[in-house]
Scaffold this motif. Structure first.
Motif, PDB file in Angstrom:
ATOM      1  N   GLY A   1     -24.184  13.364  33.770  1.00  0.00           N
ATOM      2  CA  GLY A   1     -22.776  13.523  33.448  1.00  0.00           C
ATOM      3  C   GLY A   1     -21.919  12.285  33.415  1.00  0.00           C
ATOM      4  N   TYR A   2     -22.499  11.083  33.426  1.00  0.00           N
ATOM      5  CA  TYR A   2     -21.707   9.869  33.251  1.00  0.00           C
ATOM      6  C   TYR A   2     -21.549   9.591  31.753  1.00  0.00           C
ATOM      7  N   ILE A   3     -20.302   9.367  31.332  1.00  0.00           N
ATOM      8  CA  ILE A   3     -19.986   9.188  29.911  1.00  0.00           C
ATOM      9  C   ILE A   3     -19.160   7.922  29.734  1.00  0.00           C
ATOM     10  N   LEU A   4     -19.507   7.130  28.741  1.00  0.00           N
ATOM     11  CA  LEU A   4     -18.804   5.879  28.473  1.00  0.00           C
ATOM     12  C   LEU A   4     -17.910   6.029  27.246  1.00  0.00           C
ATOM     13  N   THR A   5     -16.700   5.443  27.312  1.00  0.00           N
ATOM     14  CA  THR A   5     -15.759   5.481  26.193  1.00  0.00           C
ATOM     15  C   THR A   5     -14.871   4.251  26.274  1.00  0.00           C
ATOM     16  N   ASN A   6     -13.860   4.179  25.407  1.00  0.00           N
ATOM     17  CA  ASN A   6     -12.861   3.112  25.473  1.00  0.00           C
ATOM     18  C   ASN A   6     -11.795   3.456  26.505  1.00  0.00           C
ATOM     19  N   LEU A   7     -11.293   2.445  27.184  1.00  0.00           N
ATOM     20  CA  LEU A   7     -10.213   2.671  28.143  1.00  0.00           C
ATOM     21  C   LEU A   7      -8.950   3.161  27.441  1.00  0.00           C
ATOM     22  N   HIS A   8      -8.670   2.639  26.248  1.00  0.00           N
ATOM     23  CA  HIS A   8      -7.428   3.047  25.581  1.00  0.00           C
ATOM     24  C   HIS A   8      -7.444   4.514  25.165  1.00  0.00           C
ATOM     25  N   VAL A   9      -8.633   5.124  25.104  1.00  0.00           N
ATOM     26  CA  VAL A   9      -8.729   6.543  24.767  1.00  0.00           C
ATOM     27  C   VAL A   9      -8.148   7.413  25.881  1.00  0.00           C
ATOM     28  N   ILE A  10      -8.306   6.998  27.120  1.00  0.00           N
ATOM     29  CA  ILE A  10      -7.891   7.833  28.260  1.00  0.00           C
ATOM     30  C   ILE A  10      -6.679   7.292  28.988  1.00  0.00           C
ATOM     31  N   LYS A  11      -6.213   6.112  28.620  1.00  0.00           N
ATOM     32  CA  LYS A  11      -5.140   5.462  29.366  1.00  0.00           C
ATOM     33  C   LYS A  11      -3.878   6.323  29.357  1.00  0.00           C
ATOM     34  N   GLY A  12      -3.300   6.540  30.543  1.00  0.00           N
ATOM     35  CA  GLY A  12      -2.075   7.310  30.673  1.00  0.00           C
ATOM     36  C   GLY A  12      -2.272   8.805  30.745  1.00  0.00           C
ATOM     37  N   ALA A  13      -3.517   9.274  30.714  1.00  0.00           N
ATOM     38  CA  ALA A  13      -3.772  10.714  30.734  1.00  0.00           C
ATOM     39  C   ALA A  13      -3.678  11.279  32.157  1.00  0.00           C
ATOM     40  N   ASP A  14      -3.118  12.487  32.271  1.00  0.00           N
ATOM     41  CA  ASP A  14      -3.062  13.185  33.549  1.00  0.00           C
ATOM     42  C   ASP A  14      -4.301  14.048  33.772  1.00  0.00           C
ATOM     43  N   SER A  15      -4.902  14.472  32.677  1.00  0.00           N
ATOM     44  CA  SER A  15      -6.047  15.377  32.768  1.00  0.00           C
ATOM     45  C   SER A  15      -7.013  15.060  31.636  1.00  0.00           C
TER      46      SER A  15
ATOM     47  N   ALA B   1     -12.179   9.713  35.628  1.00  0.00           N
ATOM     48  CA  ALA B   1     -12.559   8.321  35.423  1.00  0.00           C
ATOM     49  C   ALA B   1     -13.094   7.744  36.730  1.00  0.00           C
ATOM     50  N   THR B   2     -14.281   7.132  36.679  1.00  0.00           N
ATOM     51  CA  THR B   2     -14.878   6.531  37.871  1.00  0.00           C
ATOM     52  C   THR B   2     -14.882   5.006  37.821  1.00  0.00           C
ATOM     53  N   TYR B   3     -14.708   4.444  36.609  1.00  0.00           N
ATOM     54  CA  TYR B   3     -14.699   2.976  36.476  1.00  0.00           C
ATOM     55  C   TYR B   3     -13.945   2.607  35.207  1.00  0.00           C
ATOM     56  N   THR B   4     -13.111   1.577  35.293  1.00  0.00           N
ATOM     57  CA  THR B   4     -12.407   1.069  34.112  1.00  0.00           C
ATOM     58  C   THR B   4     -12.489  -0.450  34.064  1.00  0.00           C
ATOM     59  N   ASP B   5     -12.587  -0.971  32.864  1.00  0.00           N
ATOM     60  CA  ASP B   5     -12.631  -2.417  32.637  1.00  0.00           C
ATOM     61  C   ASP B   5     -11.589  -2.754  31.570  1.00  0.00           C
ATOM     62  N   PRO B   6     -10.348  -3.053  31.991  1.00  0.00           N
ATOM     63  CA  PRO B   6      -9.276  -3.337  31.023  1.00  0.00           C
ATOM     64  C   PRO B   6      -9.574  -4.534  30.127  1.00  0.00           C
ATOM     65  N   GLN B   7     -10.278  -5.523  30.660  1.00  0.00           N
ATOM     66  CA  GLN B   7     -10.546  -6.733  29.872  1.00  0.00           C
ATOM     67  C   GLN B   7     -11.395  -6.429  28.654  1.00  0.00           C
ATOM     68  N   ASN B   8     -12.367  -5.531  28.803  1.00  0.00           N
ATOM     69  CA  ASN B   8     -13.263  -5.199  27.696  1.00  0.00           C
ATOM     70  C   ASN B   8     -13.010  -3.808  27.118  1.00  0.00           C
ATOM     71  N   ASP B   9     -11.915  -3.150  27.553  1.00  0.00           N
ATOM     72  CA  ASP B   9     -11.526  -1.843  27.008  1.00  0.00           C
ATOM     73  C   ASP B   9     -12.638  -0.804  27.176  1.00  0.00           C
ATOM     74  N   ILE B  10     -13.205  -0.741  28.385  1.00  0.00           N
ATOM     75  CA  ILE B  10     -14.293   0.190  28.673  1.00  0.00           C
ATOM     76  C   ILE B  10     -13.893   1.097  29.834  1.00  0.00           C
ATOM     77  N   ALA B  11     -14.278   2.370  29.740  1.00  0.00           N
ATOM     78  CA  ALA B  11     -14.088   3.328  30.844  1.00  0.00           C
ATOM     79  C   ALA B  11     -15.345   4.167  30.979  1.00  0.00           C
ATOM     80  N   ILE B  12     -15.694   4.466  32.231  1.00  0.00           N
ATOM     81  CA  ILE B  12     -16.814   5.369  32.502  1.00  0.00           C
ATOM     82  C   ILE B  12     -16.258   6.614  33.176  1.00  0.00           C
ATOM     83  N   LEU B  13     -16.587   7.771  32.607  1.00  0.00           N
ATOM     84  CA  LEU B  13     -16.136   9.061  33.119  1.00  0.00           C
ATOM     85  C   LEU B  13     -17.299   9.787  33.764  1.00  0.00           C
ATOM     86  N   LYS B  14     -16.990  10.720  34.655  1.00  0.00           N
ATOM     87  CA  LYS B  14     -18.021  11.556  35.284  1.00  0.00           C
ATOM     88  C   LYS B  14     -17.612  13.014  35.168  1.00  0.00           C
ATOM     89  N   ILE B  15     -18.505  13.833  34.624  1.00  0.00           N
ATOM     90  CA  ILE B  15     -18.234  15.262  34.527  1.00  0.00           C
ATOM     91  C   ILE B  15     -18.199  15.850  35.930  1.00  0.00           C
TER      92      ILE B  15
END
Length: 367
Positions: A175-189, A204-218
């Motif tokens: 259930g770990y999923i990788l996406t762009n940070l800007h896709v989820i930035k500012g989201a409440d849910s 969200a379990t990890y974010t990297d603003p410098q490289n615009d990466i976020a890792i999500l966990k179901i």
């Protein structure tokens, strides 16, 4: 039915700030513990905002009608045709009304196609995550969407349109999923939806603003693990002209985009990105970019302003760096590998997509 109506009333009071501090704390605790209630809150908030937007549009329309009644269109047209010298006088007379009308036109265009800008790349190129929100224009459709959240069927939860979204892909079977940070930035849910239409709550379990990466966990109990990840991470640099493809949710079902690497550097010579010749669309942000052998080359992250058939992709080495920031034992035994042979290698494109589609998710972000 009575309980649902009472819950709806409490949710509305909560959103309008009518609860006292003790009631608000109790309700927020319920929201944290019950994903269905949390989703109903998000849906109801969206409903109220949509109704407010609709009312604002009616007020603007009424204002424009009043302005139109004040302008003598026939006189204006006749005056402009034989008397060019009167243009300045007419402009001075009606400039206030025309300016308001022009402002409304600009506002309407912006509301149809909004462009988000990557925090790293500043404001000079468009991000695709929030370019077109999946907003239903019919009030009846909106009401039906919100009512559908009353169902306890997990396959029907999170059916209301997200405020913004994009694409993500699995980096582990648990259930770990990788996406762009800007896709989820500012989201409440946050939710993800798979190719079967099933939705799962994520965090969200990890974010990297410098490289615009976020890792999500179901975090949804209804989620069952995936099979072994079929693609691997490419360690070497891709060459100009190398054939690549992406699968992303630019609409409600997955869309294939094919092309080639057109530059080893991204926006203004950014060495963390490739430029790829692929026609990307709203919602492709965060999607995987793969080569013909099923190796993960990068992540689709944005496109140049007013440039068709081109996009930028974050290079695969930064996926590896992001994964190293997550405890490796938490990724499970079927984590994304950088060394094993891809299960997509040697397959025709149609077969590759058949295997790939179960590991690519639509990201739905609400605020």
């Amino acid at each position: 039915m009575r309980n649902d109506l009472e819950l709806d009333a409490i949710i509305e009071d909560y959103l309008l700030g009518k609860l006292n501090p003790q009631e608000q704390e109790a309700f927020e605790q319920l929201r944290r513990n019950d994903a269905t209630v949390d989703h109903k809150v998000v849906s109801h908030k969206y409903f109220l905002e949509a109704m407010e937007m609709f009312a604002a549009q009616l007020r603007l329309k009424e204002q424009l009608n009043n302005i139109h009644e004040e302008i003598d269109v026939e006189t204006l047209a006749n005056a402009l045709k034989p008397h060019p010298s009167k243009v300045v006088q007419l402009w001075r007379k009606h400039q206030s009304a025309i300016a308001i009308a022009a402002s409304f036109l600009i506002l309407s265009l912006v509301s149809v196609y909004s462009i988000q800008h990557n925090t790293k790349q500043d404001i000079r190129y468009s991000q695709m995550s929030r370019e077109l929100s999946r907003v239903k224009t019919s009030t009846k459709d909106l009401i039906r969407t919100i009512q559908s959240t009353n169902s306890n069927d997990t396959q029907n939860k999170n059916t209301s349109p997200a405020n913004f979204g994009g694409t993500g892909f699995a980096i582990s079977s648990n259930g770990y999923i990788l996406t762009n940070l800007h896709v989820i930035k500012g989201a409440d849910s946050l939710y993800v939806q798979n190719s079967k239409g099933e939705s799962f709550k994520v965090k969200a379990t990890y974010t990297d603003p410098q490289n615009d990466i976020a890792i999500l966990k179901i975090s949804d109990e209804s989620f069952s693990t995936l099979s072994a990840i079929p693609y691997t991470i490419k360690r070497s640099t891709s060459s100009i002209g190398e054939v690549v493809y992406t699968l992303g949710y630019s609409k409600d079902d997955a869309v294939l985009g094919e092309g080639y690497v057109s530059s080893k550097n991204g926006f203004i010579g950014d060495t963390t990105q490739y430029q790829v010749s692929i026609p990307v669309n709203p919602g492709n942000s965060g999607g995987p970019l793969l080569d013909n052998n099923g190796n993960l080359v990068g992540i689709i992250s944005g496109k140049p302003d007013q440039t068709e058939g081109a996009a930028f992709a974050i290079k695969s080495k930064y996926i590896l760096e992001a994964m190293r920031a997550i405890p490796q034992d938490s990724l499970g035994k079927n984590k994304l590998s950088a060394s094993k042979k891809s299960a997509l290698s040697g397959l025709k494109r149609t077969k590759q997509i058949e295997k790939l589609q179960d590991y690519v998710f639509m990201i739905k972000a609400y605020n």
